[in-house]
Structures are given as C-alpha cells and as structure tokens.
Design a protein around this motif. Structure first.
Motif, PDB file in Angstrom:
ATOM      1  N   ALA A 145       0.801  -1.239  -0.044  1.00 25.48           N
ATOM      2  CA  ALA A 145       0.042   0.018   0.080  1.00 25.48           C
ATOM      3  C   ALA A 145       0.827   1.317  -0.122  1.00 25.48           C
ATOM      4  O   ALA A 145       0.755   2.149  -0.647  1.00 25.48           O
ATOM      5  CB  ALA A 145      -1.007   0.023   1.152  1.00 25.48           C
ATOM      6  N   MET A 150      -0.912   4.840  -1.654  1.00 26.98           N
ATOM      7  CA  MET A 150      -2.423   4.683  -1.217  1.00 26.98           C
ATOM      8  C   MET A 150      -2.719   5.468  -0.052  1.00 26.98           C
ATOM      9  O   MET A 150      -1.777   5.754   0.783  1.00 26.98           O
ATOM     10  CB  MET A 150      -2.939   3.368  -0.855  1.00 26.98           C
ATOM     11  CG  MET A 150      -3.007   2.357  -2.102  1.00 26.98           C
ATOM     12  SD  MET A 150      -3.581   0.699  -1.340  1.00 26.98           S
ATOM     13  CE  MET A 150      -3.959  -0.085  -2.993  1.00 26.98           C
ATOM     14  N   GLU A 154      -7.911   4.355   1.396  1.00 26.38           N
ATOM     15  CA  GLU A 154      -7.703   3.387   0.238  1.00 26.38           C
ATOM     16  C   GLU A 154      -7.074   2.121   0.817  1.00 26.38           C
ATOM     17  O   GLU A 154      -7.675   1.053   0.643  1.00 26.38           O
ATOM     18  CB  GLU A 154      -6.940   3.892  -1.123  1.00 26.38           C
ATOM     19  CG  GLU A 154      -7.652   4.924  -1.963  1.00 26.38           C
ATOM     20  CD  GLU A 154      -6.550   5.383  -2.893  1.00 26.38           C
ATOM     21  OE1 GLU A 154      -7.229   5.741  -3.965  1.00 26.38           O
ATOM     22  OE2 GLU A 154      -5.261   5.433  -2.756  1.00 26.38           O
ATOM     23  N   ARG A 155      -6.156   2.493   1.619  1.00 22.13           N
ATOM     24  CA  ARG A 155      -5.372   1.394   2.473  1.00 22.13           C
ATOM     25  C   ARG A 155      -6.238   0.602   3.329  1.00 22.13           C
ATOM     26  O   ARG A 155      -6.298  -0.779   3.223  1.00 22.13           O
ATOM     27  CB  ARG A 155      -4.258   1.872   3.272  1.00 22.13           C
ATOM     28  CG  ARG A 155      -3.384   0.772   3.988  1.00 22.13           C
ATOM     29  CD  ARG A 155      -2.364   1.437   4.724  1.00 22.13           C
ATOM     30  NE  ARG A 155      -2.682   2.160   5.932  1.00 22.13           N
ATOM     31  CZ  ARG A 155      -2.096   2.679   6.773  1.00 22.13           C
ATOM     32  NH1 ARG A 155      -0.948   2.611   6.772  1.00 22.13           N
ATOM     33  NH2 ARG A 155      -2.729   3.284   7.762  1.00 22.13           N
ATOM     34  N   TRP A 157      -9.650   0.256   3.156  1.00 17.02           N
ATOM     35  CA  TRP A 157     -11.016  -0.672   2.434  1.00 17.02           C
ATOM     36  C   TRP A 157     -10.410  -1.472   1.232  1.00 17.02           C
ATOM     37  O   TRP A 157     -10.881  -2.418   0.740  1.00 17.02           O
ATOM     38  CB  TRP A 157     -11.808   0.342   1.808  1.00 17.02           C
ATOM     39  CG  TRP A 157     -12.509   1.249   2.690  1.00 17.02           C
ATOM     40  CD1 TRP A 157     -12.620   2.508   3.105  1.00 17.02           C
ATOM     41  CD2 TRP A 157     -13.340   0.446   3.866  1.00 17.02           C
ATOM     42  NE1 TRP A 157     -13.309   2.893   4.204  1.00 17.02           N
ATOM     43  CE2 TRP A 157     -13.968   1.735   4.581  1.00 17.02           C
ATOM     44  CE3 TRP A 157     -13.931  -0.543   4.046  1.00 17.02           C
ATOM     45  CZ2 TRP A 157     -14.768   1.543   5.668  1.00 17.02           C
ATOM     46  CZ3 TRP A 157     -14.730  -0.855   5.283  1.00 17.02           C
ATOM     47  CH2 TRP A 157     -15.249   0.326   5.986  1.00 17.02           C
ATOM     48  N   LYS A 158      -9.109  -1.342   0.749  1.00 17.14           N
ATOM     49  CA  LYS A 158      -8.565  -2.148  -0.318  1.00 17.14           C
ATOM     50  C   LYS A 158      -7.523  -3.283   0.228  1.00 17.14           C
ATOM     51  O   LYS A 158      -7.437  -3.925  -0.542  1.00 17.14           O
ATOM     52  CB  LYS A 158      -8.024  -1.388  -1.552  1.00 17.14           C
ATOM     53  CG  LYS A 158      -8.746  -0.304  -2.281  1.00 17.14           C
ATOM     54  CD  LYS A 158      -8.252   0.380  -3.173  1.00 17.14           C
ATOM     55  CE  LYS A 158      -9.254   1.331  -4.136  1.00 17.14           C
ATOM     56  NZ  LYS A 158      -8.588   1.665  -5.360  1.00 17.14           N
ATOM     57  N   ILE A 159      -6.817  -2.746   1.245  1.00 16.74           N
ATOM     58  CA  ILE A 159      -6.015  -3.686   2.082  1.00 16.74           C
ATOM     59  C   ILE A 159      -6.366  -4.348   3.392  1.00 16.74           C
ATOM     60  O   ILE A 159      -6.514  -5.586   3.475  1.00 16.74           O
ATOM     61  CB  ILE A 159      -4.544  -2.978   2.074  1.00 16.74           C
ATOM     62  CG1 ILE A 159      -4.257  -2.553   0.661  1.00 16.74           C
ATOM     63  CG2 ILE A 159      -3.629  -3.898   2.450  1.00 16.74           C
ATOM     64  CD1 ILE A 159      -3.644  -3.658  -0.392  1.00 16.74           C
ATOM     65  N   TRP A 240     -12.297 -13.555  -0.137  1.00 15.58           N
ATOM     66  CA  TRP A 240     -11.192 -12.777   0.546  1.00 15.58           C
ATOM     67  C   TRP A 240     -10.124 -13.743   1.044  1.00 15.58           C
ATOM     68  O   TRP A 240      -9.176 -13.052   1.749  1.00 15.58           O
ATOM     69  CB  TRP A 240     -11.740 -11.603   1.313  1.00 15.58           C
ATOM     70  CG  TRP A 240     -12.117 -10.437   0.452  1.00 15.58           C
ATOM     71  CD1 TRP A 240     -11.830 -10.201  -0.432  1.00 15.58           C
ATOM     72  CD2 TRP A 240     -13.022  -9.464   1.091  1.00 15.58           C
ATOM     73  NE1 TRP A 240     -12.650  -8.992  -1.083  1.00 15.58           N
ATOM     74  CE2 TRP A 240     -13.238  -8.589   0.056  1.00 15.58           C
ATOM     75  CE3 TRP A 240     -13.783  -9.446   2.590  1.00 15.58           C
ATOM     76  CZ2 TRP A 240     -14.086  -7.538   0.353  1.00 15.58           C
ATOM     77  CZ3 TRP A 240     -14.535  -8.277   2.554  1.00 15.58           C
ATOM     78  CH2 TRP A 240     -14.710  -7.284   1.736  1.00 15.58           C
TER      79      TRP A 240
END
Length: 247
Positions: A145, A150, A154-155, A157-159, A240
């Motif tokens: 990230a 990011m 973003e970090r 919710w995406k990671i 996931w």
C-alpha cells in the motif's frame, strides 16, 4: 442429523413417561407437536417470528457495523487500544440482561429494550475479533500500500479490510449465536410480541406445551442462522481468503 433428532425424541418420550409428572407439567413430544401445528395453522407463530427477526437483525446489524468500523480504526492505533482494552474487558463479561433495569428506564418498553440487549450481546465479539484481525494483517500488504502511495482510506478498504475480514467473519459467527440467545431474554422484558414474549405468556397461562413448542422453534431458527453464517464464512474464504487482499 435425523438419527440424532430421532434419538432425542425417543429419550424425551421415555423421560415424560418415566418421570411420573402430569403431561401438563412435562408435555410429551406428541402434545408439543399438536401445539406447534395449531400455531402454524392459526398463523400466529409467523407473526411472532417476523417481529423477533426484525428486532434481532436491527440490533445485530447495528452492532456489527459499529464494531467493525471502530475495530478497524483502533486496531491501527495501539496507544488508543491500550486505553480502551481494559474498559472493554471489564464490560464484555457482564451479561446484557444485567443492564435491563437501565435499558427499560432509558428506552421504555416495546422493541428498543430487546434491540439494545441484542446489540450489547453482538458488539463485543465483533469488536475484539476485528481489532485482533487488524493487528495480524501481514506487514507485506501494508508495504505494498505504501509503495502504491495509497491514501489512508484506500489502504483501509482495499488492503486492511479484505485481509482482516476472514477473521472478522469468525467474530460474526460468535456474535450471531450470542445475540440469538439474548433475543429471547430481551423479549421477556417489556415486549408484547415475539418469541420471548410468547414463552412468558404461555408460561403465565401454564400452557407448557406451547412453551416447549416455542423452545423448539427458537432452536431450529438458531440452527438455520448458524448454517447461514457458515455459508457466509465459506463465501468470504473463497472471495477474500489467502492472497485476495493484495489483488
């Protein structure tokens, strides 16, 4: 499963016969089955189930959303969690029913006491599993990230969230069992409908066959909820699990 239920019915029938109690005090399976069929024919049981599910999911989903959001935040802030953790550990073992005098005074009677009790029962398992999951996110994911520059959102919710969610799902499983148990207790406090109220009403009328029928319905619905959350956990593991978080 069918063999297990069959054996339970046999033991139940034998216990009813050998106990020497009047059938009104220890209803046998046939009597309970008749009461259950009568509630199904009249349709009254479906109304109570619908109301109970409405209260259950209102309290459960509110607890899950708040606990996950809070857990994702404080799980990344060790200093804040060190302050909150002792408070959580003191409050967590307290039965939600212990709060019932305050809940009734603050929220009155009706739907809210049951919803609040369900909320309390579900909140702590999800919060603790979320915090623990965030702490165990692989540092490699966070480095990726950082390399992609990011933003914090973003970090998150995406990671972090996808990587932690398989473990969070275990908390959801524990919470749904705990919340379902306390649904009945919550509906015994000031409610005028629902499965818990139906048990209290039947008890007051000494209709123990209806009480037992309601207990069976609660058990079956609890089993269905457990199976549903297991399917959800399997779906999460496929979507996931493993390396999904870095895609």
């Amino acid at each position: 499963m069918l063999i297990g239920f069959g054996a339970l019915l046999i033991v139940w029938q034998l216990a009813s016969i050998l106990s020497g109690h009047n059938q009104a005090l220890f209803p046998p399976p046939l009597l309970v089955g008749e009461a259950l069929l009568e509630m199904i024919r009249s349709g009254s049981i479906f109304t109570h189930i619908q109301i109970s599910f409405l209260r259950f999911f209102s309290g459960y989903l509110a607890a899950v959303i708040l606990a996950i959001v809070l857990g994702l935040i404080v799980g990344q802030l060790p200093a804040i969690w060190r302050v909150l953790d002792p408070i959580v550990q003191v409050l967590r073992p307290v039965s939600p029913i212990a709060w019932s005098p305050f809940i009734v005074l603050w929220f009155g009677i009706g739907n809210m006491p049951a919803i609040v009790i369900i909320f309390i029962a579900a909140f702590f398992p999800v919060l603790l599993s979320t915090v623990s999951a965030v702490k165990k996110v692989d540092a490699m994911y966070l480095r990726i990230a950082a390399n992609f520059e990011m933003t914090h959102t973003e970090r998150m919710w995406k990671i972090i969230f996808p990587a932690a969610f398989p473990m969070i799902a275990n908390g959801l499983h524990m919470a749904i069992g705990s919340a379902w148990i306390f649904l009945v207790a919550g509906e015994m406090i000031g409610a005028q409908s629902g499965l818990g109220f139906l048990i209290v009403d039947a008890r007051n009328a000494l209709s123990l066959d209806i009480v037992m029928a309601c207990i069976i319905i609660i058990g079956i619905l609890g089993l269905l909820l457990d199976q549903a959350i297991r399917l959800f956990e399997g779906w999460v593991a496929r979507i996931w699990g493993g390396q999904a978080a870095i895609k």
